[in-house]
Design an enzyme around this catalytic site. Sequence first.
Site, PDB file in Angstrom:
ATOM      1  N   GLN B 125       0.846  -1.201   0.000  1.00 26.27           N
ATOM      2  CA  GLN B 125       0.000   0.000   0.000  1.00 26.27           C
ATOM      3  C   GLN B 125       0.879   1.249   0.000  1.00 26.27           C
ATOM      4  O   GLN B 125       1.617   1.478   0.952  1.00 26.27           O
ATOM      5  CB  GLN B 125      -0.867  -0.031   1.264  1.00 26.27           C
ATOM      6  CG  GLN B 125      -1.770   1.162   1.429  1.00 26.27           C
ATOM      7  CD  GLN B 125      -2.297   1.237   2.861  1.00 26.27           C
ATOM      8  OE1 GLN B 125      -1.523   1.279   3.811  1.00 26.27           O
ATOM      9  NE2 GLN B 125      -3.602   1.253   3.004  1.00 26.27           N
ATOM     10  N   GLY B 126       0.811   2.028  -1.076  1.00 25.71           N
ATOM     11  CA  GLY B 126       1.635   3.232  -1.153  1.00 25.71           C
ATOM     12  C   GLY B 126       0.855   4.467  -0.744  1.00 25.71           C
ATOM     13  O   GLY B 126       0.386   5.226  -1.597  1.00 25.71           O
ATOM     14  N   TYR B 127       0.709   4.673   0.546  1.00 21.74           N
ATOM     15  CA  TYR B 127      -0.044   5.832   1.040  1.00 21.74           C
ATOM     16  C   TYR B 127       0.898   6.857   1.685  1.00 21.74           C
ATOM     17  O   TYR B 127       1.116   7.945   1.166  1.00 21.74           O
ATOM     18  CB  TYR B 127      -1.102   5.412   2.067  1.00 21.74           C
ATOM     19  CG  TYR B 127      -2.366   4.792   1.486  1.00 21.74           C
ATOM     20  CD1 TYR B 127      -2.470   4.435   0.153  1.00 21.74           C
ATOM     21  CD2 TYR B 127      -3.470   4.554   2.313  1.00 21.74           C
ATOM     22  CE1 TYR B 127      -3.633   3.857  -0.353  1.00 21.74           C
ATOM     23  CE2 TYR B 127      -4.637   3.982   1.811  1.00 21.74           C
ATOM     24  CZ  TYR B 127      -4.715   3.627   0.478  1.00 21.74           C
ATOM     25  OH  TYR B 127      -5.856   3.065   0.006  1.00 21.74           O
ATOM     26  N   SER B 128       1.472   6.496   2.859  1.00 17.18           N
ATOM     27  CA  SER B 128       2.246   7.477   3.628  1.00 17.18           C
ATOM     28  C   SER B 128       3.483   7.948   2.883  1.00 17.18           C
ATOM     29  O   SER B 128       4.055   7.214   2.081  1.00 17.18           O
ATOM     30  CB  SER B 128       2.705   6.855   4.951  1.00 17.18           C
ATOM     31  OG  SER B 128       1.607   6.519   5.742  1.00 17.18           O
ATOM     32  N   SER B 160       4.655  -1.599   4.226  1.00 15.13           N
ATOM     33  CA  SER B 160       4.828  -2.983   4.679  1.00 15.13           C
ATOM     34  C   SER B 160       4.856  -3.922   3.486  1.00 15.13           C
ATOM     35  O   SER B 160       4.036  -3.814   2.583  1.00 15.13           O
ATOM     36  CB  SER B 160       3.679  -3.392   5.604  1.00 15.13           C
ATOM     37  OG  SER B 160       3.698  -2.601   6.749  1.00 15.13           O
ATOM     38  N   GLU B 243     -19.924  -8.291   6.232  1.00 14.15           N
ATOM     39  CA  GLU B 243     -19.315  -9.309   7.078  1.00 14.15           C
ATOM     40  C   GLU B 243     -18.021  -8.855   7.731  1.00 14.15           C
ATOM     41  O   GLU B 243     -17.045  -9.564   7.805  1.00 14.15           O
ATOM     42  CB  GLU B 243     -19.075 -10.606   6.285  1.00 14.15           C
ATOM     43  CG  GLU B 243     -20.378 -11.217   5.821  1.00 14.15           C
ATOM     44  CD  GLU B 243     -20.223 -12.619   5.275  1.00 14.15           C
ATOM     45  OE1 GLU B 243     -19.115 -13.160   5.294  1.00 14.15           O
ATOM     46  OE2 GLU B 243     -21.236 -13.158   4.829  1.00 14.15           O
TER      47      GLU B 243
END
Lengths: 358, 403
Positions: B125-128, B160, B243
């Site tokens: 995940q390339g967010y921060s 990560s 769910e």
Amino acid sequence: MNFDLTEEQQMLQETVGQLLANECPVTRLREVFDSDTGFDEALWKSMAELGILGLNVPEDFGGAGLETLDLAVVAETMGYHAAPGPFLGHALAIEAIVRGGSDAQKQKWLPALASGERVGAVSIADAEGGWASNQWKIESGESISGEQAFATGGHQADLYVVGLAGSRLGVVEAEASGVSRERVDGADLTRRLVALQFNQTPCELLADDPEVARRLHDVGCVLLAADAFGGSARLLEMSVEYAKTREQFGVKIGHFQALKHQLSSMALDVEPGRGLYWYAAYAQDHVKDESERIAAVAKAHITDRYMDVARNAVEAHGGIGFTWECDVQIWFKRAMFDRAFLGHPGEHRRRQAEMAGW
Amino acid sequence: MDLNYGTEMEDFRQEVAQFLDENWPLKGEEKDWPFEKAAAVFRERAIERGYLYRSIPKQYGGSEQPPDVLKGQVIREEFGKRWAPLEARGIGTMMLVPTLLERGTEWQKEKFVRPTITGEITWCQGYSEPGSGSDLASLKTRGELIDGEWMINGQKIWTSGAHLADYMFCLVRTEPDAQKHAGISYLLIDMKQPGIDVRPLRMMTGSADFNEVFLNDVRTPEDWIVGKRGEGWLVSRTTLKYERNSIGAAQQTGASFAGLVKLAKETKIAGRPAIEDETIRERLAVLEGYVKAHQYSGYRQLTKDSKREDAGIINMMMKLFSTEIGHQTAKLSMDLIGDEGLLSAGGAELGQRSSSAQGWIGQYMYSLGIAIAGGTANIQRNVIAERGLGLPRDAAADRSSGK
């Protein structure tokens, strides 16, 4: 799996909430708080008409025959509105008579308690200290003598369920010979306490079964936890409301992150208690082997959180929060009551540890 | 209130249990297969029966079942009892797949969903970014459309698994002139290409799960965008709709607490079991109050979710509440292990629980990581205050978003 209140329970809560909002708004609450008796007869009668004074009385004896969870959701609402009066002790006296009374005894007392015509109360704090049934010292018998501290019901109570040596319980009429009661200078003026003295006072013993005293104690813990949940929710609301209206430095103080964080910590102290008190109440009637321990956990945890929230609520209101005029003090003192009545959190945690076999 | 699951659910539980009796562990000659291979075959069978990937359409490899929170819970319980493989965890399954199903184009779903849930491809995940943590929408990594391709330049951090991932889903500023949140797009990027430089970041525990990722003239096709240009912020907020595992976190804190009690029984203070020490007993009892409150809050959420009702403010609190219980658990464990608190965290990995002193030290440190990852505790407090309690939004945050 349905871990939620039934529609009937939600309705019960709403109805009681509406009654209290209409008949005992804060302006009225303050009058009762500052009055000599702490008793609002009109409110008591309205509660009786609604049927909530006999919620846990079996239908055969004029009550609604409901369970501890029903009683607890009402206690939550009472806590939210800081409802003044002898409801707690009344409900507990009923609980003891329902569990430990003979048919004749039930017939004698329950219908009048259910209708609210007579006010029930409990006297289960030994004068030398001790809420647990094995700490009660007054010799049990048909005539009792001795002293007890912190009986509920103020000067309104008509009959007392009294804790006696050997984990026995007996019923004493307030009018009986040899009973004297002295006002206790209590902090919580919504729930008045008295100290009782018995001098060869006639007493009707309930069943010789320690389970009755245990049940009285556990249901008491649950109702205090429920009251504490409701009260802390109200304090949080009041503090949030204040933060949205009070201005300093040209803005509403709710803009400031320090206060926001304080308020969200309070919310974190309040909201998770809901499921805990629900379960503790439910367990009293449905999960026998957990009922005693979870009542202790709920009482210790939620009343402790209530006190924390109350302290924070005073701070969140600034100088005004420290005044008699500010409503926060009323709930602050209910928190003191909920925390101390039936034993402070440390005592319940000791039991919690013992019962876990730690 | 009724804590039983009811006859319909108990019948379903029987059905799941019977399936597991027959299928896990694998039987016959499949019995000796290595775990990964066995798990893959088992998952296929479980999908056929409708037990895994229930919210994913069949055409993309899921079992396409009507949403039923209680069934989801029964499945997790029964699989858990027998250590049977559940859905492959990982950020691709948990975050990208629901996002694609909700916002992706047909070809994107066709191409990515199935291999992601089978574990054939993995994601990061390339967010921060170094300058954009809590204020994520201030991110600066640029994407320019040049000759039918996105050209991406910038730097991501705390990524990560980037050293293992095949692809990254990434927030990139593609509309530099637009207002802060409206200038971001959600792009998918192939990690196996020149221009991507992954450098591991060693954590305070000593191990390295996350990375810095440098992007220099990285390319991705024009249509590897999820949602439209400038919609990336909204796309990234797409959450799992069905769910939700409402009581998973509470079960974890419950298990941690049980481990702590065990530790207190096994550890000695002045020659006596620590559990007999009055202070330790009191502290355990205090902590258990929170753990129980967490557990029943989870039950309540599960019920509300199953009725498609909103549980309210508690939904915003669960992360912070878990975090705070985690801190308390970690602190008490340090007091219990005593002199062994001089040791390192050993080789503890995220989420791993161990009864050894070093395992607890690892958890002591990781509990801080959890307090920071996915929104720091202070940001959680802002969310509770602003969205939960309705307090005014932070003035500085409002200014920077152009409101």
